[in-house]
Design an enzyme around this catalytic site. Structure first.
Site, PDB file in Angstrom:
ATOM      1  CE  LYS A 165       0.645   1.917   3.408  1.00 39.47           C
ATOM      2  NZ  LYS A 165       1.867   2.443   4.082  1.00 39.47           N
ATOM      3  CE1 TYR A 207      -2.050   0.150   7.529  1.00 37.60           C
ATOM      4  CE2 TYR A 207      -0.530   1.996   7.375  1.00 37.60           C
ATOM      5  CZ  TYR A 207      -0.794   0.649   7.234  1.00 37.60           C
ATOM      6  OH  TYR A 207       0.190  -0.197   6.795  1.00 37.60           O
TER       7      TYR A 207
HETATM    8  P1  NAD Z   1      12.216   2.234   2.095  1.00 39.05           P
HETATM    9  O1  NAD Z   1      12.605   3.591   1.630  1.00 39.05           O
HETATM   10  O2  NAD Z   1      12.783   1.751   3.371  1.00 39.05           O
HETATM   11  O3  NAD Z   1      12.570   1.177   0.968  1.00 39.05           O
HETATM   12  C1  NAD Z   1      12.331   1.428  -0.401  1.00 39.05           C
HETATM   13  C2  NAD Z   1      13.200   0.534  -1.247  1.00 39.05           C
HETATM   14  O4  NAD Z   1      13.027   0.919  -2.612  1.00 39.05           O
HETATM   15  C3  NAD Z   1      14.702   0.692  -0.935  1.00 39.05           C
HETATM   16  O5  NAD Z   1      15.313  -0.571  -0.921  1.00 39.05           O
HETATM   17  C4  NAD Z   1      15.238   1.514  -2.103  1.00 39.05           C
HETATM   18  O6  NAD Z   1      16.580   1.236  -2.415  1.00 39.05           O
HETATM   19  C5  NAD Z   1      14.315   1.048  -3.236  1.00 39.05           C
HETATM   20  N1  NAD Z   1      14.239   2.017  -4.320  1.00 39.05           N
HETATM   21  C6  NAD Z   1      14.369   1.715  -5.616  1.00 39.05           C
HETATM   22  N2  NAD Z   1      14.306   2.805  -6.387  1.00 39.05           N
HETATM   23  C7  NAD Z   1      14.139   3.842  -5.552  1.00 39.05           C
HETATM   24  C8  NAD Z   1      14.019   5.245  -5.760  1.00 39.05           C
HETATM   25  N3  NAD Z   1      14.019   5.787  -6.980  1.00 39.05           N
HETATM   26  N4  NAD Z   1      13.887   6.009  -4.669  1.00 39.05           N
HETATM   27  C9  NAD Z   1      13.838   5.492  -3.427  1.00 39.05           C
HETATM   28  N5  NAD Z   1      13.948   4.162  -3.177  1.00 39.05           N
HETATM   29  C10 NAD Z   1      14.099   3.345  -4.235  1.00 39.05           C
HETATM   30  O7  NAD Z   1      10.621   2.209   2.119  1.00 39.05           O
HETATM   31  P2  NAD Z   1       9.682   1.197   2.901  1.00 39.05           P
HETATM   32  O8  NAD Z   1       9.303   1.805   4.192  1.00 39.05           O
HETATM   33  O9  NAD Z   1      10.267  -0.165   2.895  1.00 39.05           O
HETATM   34  O10 NAD Z   1       8.363   1.251   2.000  1.00 39.05           O
HETATM   35  C11 NAD Z   1       8.233   0.517   0.798  1.00 39.05           C
HETATM   36  C12 NAD Z   1       6.746   0.266   0.519  1.00 39.05           C
HETATM   37  O11 NAD Z   1       6.218  -0.493   1.590  1.00 39.05           O
HETATM   38  C13 NAD Z   1       5.880   1.523   0.450  1.00 39.05           C
HETATM   39  O12 NAD Z   1       4.847   1.347  -0.459  1.00 39.05           O
HETATM   40  C14 NAD Z   1       5.330   1.647   1.860  1.00 39.05           C
HETATM   41  O13 NAD Z   1       4.122   2.371   1.956  1.00 39.05           O
HETATM   42  C15 NAD Z   1       5.121   0.187   2.184  1.00 39.05           C
HETATM   43  N6  NAD Z   1       5.106  -0.093   3.624  1.00 39.05           N
HETATM   44  C16 NAD Z   1       4.059  -0.779   4.117  1.00 39.05           C
HETATM   45  C17 NAD Z   1       3.971  -1.064   5.454  1.00 39.05           C
HETATM   46  C18 NAD Z   1       2.810  -1.857   5.972  1.00 39.05           C
HETATM   47  O14 NAD Z   1       2.621  -1.916   7.183  1.00 39.05           O
HETATM   48  N7  NAD Z   1       2.032  -2.508   5.119  1.00 39.05           N
HETATM   49  C19 NAD Z   1       4.960  -0.601   6.326  1.00 39.05           C
HETATM   50  C20 NAD Z   1       6.037   0.093   5.797  1.00 39.05           C
HETATM   51  C21 NAD Z   1       6.095   0.351   4.428  1.00 39.05           C
END
Ligand code: NAD
Length: 362
Positions: free
Chosen positions: A134, A218
């Site tokens: 999401k 949420y």
């Molecule tokens: P994050 O920034 O920690 O990770 C993002 C990943 O994408 C990194 O590994 C990064 O290297 C990669 N990436 C590739 N191309 C990129 C670019 N151009 N710019 C930035 N990053 C790039 O983010 P996250 O917190 O892991 O979130 C990722 C997804 O998961 C989002 O959609 C977020 O909303 C979702 N999420 C969901 C929950 C949940 O409870 N369901 C919790 C946290 C995150």
């Protein structure tokens, strides 16, 4: 042994003959059922590293088999920790060749939201089932393209709304359906946390940042699931207390929703305020949840004394196991792409309302 027997039966035509009488036999002969689905995580950031990969170790129906990453320095760490085979490691350029890898059944897209559509569509074209985090995508058009790609390629698309798999959340969804307290009058919901980062995709418009898509869904899900209805209008207001950080996207969004039954919702989300609760006021009672969207189970109570308290070891493991079962049994997913799209329809209207400073019909 089982496989040898199947090959022998196929060669002799016995399965074909038997299947004329039994559709189940036909099914198992044409698509031998795996006991566990192989999952490849796309994007190895916080959520993949801290939550999904550990949760996959707890699942019964899935296995972490592959990774797709643009950060080569992460590869040895993941190989060491999870025993990922070299042949199951991809980057963003050779990602499409995952089509030739029978060990990967499901691709889980865990990238910034603006990348969800591209990696879902490419994954679907590679013939893999898709789980996508999401918010589904920044626009309705992206969500529709994702749903179409999955339909065209006959693969399933699930959105990572872990809370809908949580019995605590299911408890108030049941109240919305059965209405033991009469009509729903008002929902108040809030989801936010203080994000101290200053140069992350959550602060960038072109990557799908902003509190609304991230935590706001949420609060929005709380209102939609607690009423069991789709909103018909919205009035929203965006704000920031840190304009030096939040100049492209909102730090905080407040939005009021109106539902067909006359129920109203007052919702808030923020990257500047810790909040995590839901309250529903009915004609003849109330329901409160706090926390409402945390990872480790959500707690609440109702005005008739009923407690909502279902501790859960890993929501993500339950979510992935249930989604894997739906794929293996060819049954409906609990949270399909269409449900992700329902939220994004409202999110688009929220932004329209905040920009135009007026009520927007949905
Ligand atoms: P994050 O920034 O920690 O990770 C993002 C990943 O994408 C990194 O590994 C990064 O290297 C990669 N990436 C590739 N191309 C990129 C670019 N151009 N710019 C930035 N990053 C790039 O983010 P996250 O917190 O892991 O979130 C990722 C997804 O998961 C989002 O959609 C977020 O909303 C979702 N999420 C969901 C929950 C949940 O409870 N369901 C919790 C946290 C995150």
């Amino acid at each position: 042994m089982k496989n040898q027997r199947r090959i022998f039966l196929q060669k002799t035509g016995i399965i074909a003959a038997a299947s004329a009488f039994s559709p189940n036999v036909l099914l198992s002969a044409t698509s031998p059922k795996k006991e566990k689905l192989g999952v490849a995580l796309v994007g190895l950031g916080y959520y993949s590293t801290d939550l999904l990969a550990p949760a996959l170790q707890l699942t019964k129906n899935c296995e972490l088999k592959g990774i797709v990453t643009g950060s080569p320095e992460k590869i040895p760490v993941w190989k060491e920790k999870y025993g990922i085979a070299d042949k199951n490691i991809y980057n963003y350029q050779n990602y499409d060749t995952i089509a030739n890898n029978p060990e990967i059944d499901v691709i889980y897209v865990v990238l910034p939201p603006s990348m969800h559509a591209e990696y879902t569509v490419r994954g679907a074209k590679a013939g893999k089932h898709i789980w996508c985090e999401k918010p589904m995508a920044p626009s309705i058009a992206d969500c529709e393209a994702m749903i179409k790609a999955c339909n065209d390629n006959k693969v399933k698309l699930a959105i990572g709304y872990r809370c809908q798999h949580d019995p605590g959340i299911q408890a108030y969804m049941k109240v919305a359906k059965e209405k033991p307290f009469g009509k729903i009058k008002m929902v108040t919901s809030a989801a936010g946390y203080f994000d101290g980062r200053t140069d992350h995709w959550k602060q960038k418009k072109n990557l799908g940042g902003g509190a609304m898509g991230d935590m706001g869904v949420y609060a929005l899900q709380g209102a939609r699931l607690a009423t069991g209805e789709e909103p018909i209008s919205v009035l929203a207001q965006a704000s920031t207390t840190r304009p030096e950080v939040y100049h492209e996207v909102e730090e905080t969004m407040m939005f009021q929703l109106e539902f067909p039954s006359g129920a109203r919702a007052s919702c808030q989300t923020s990257f500047g305020i810790n909040m995590n609760h839901l309250q529903v006021n009915y004609e003849k009672g109330w329901l409160k949840m706090e926390p409402h969207s945390s990872y480790r189970g959500n707690k609440g109570s109702m005005s008739n004394g009923t407690e909502i308290n279902y501790p859960i070891e890993s929501q993500q493991a339950k979510q992935m196991d249930e989604d894997a079962m739906a794929i293996m049994n060819k049954t409906d997913l609990l949270v399909p792409g269409e449900e992700g799209l329902r939220d994004i329809r409202v999110v688009e209207a929220i932004y329209k309302s905040a920009n135009a400073n007026c009520t927007v019909k949905i």
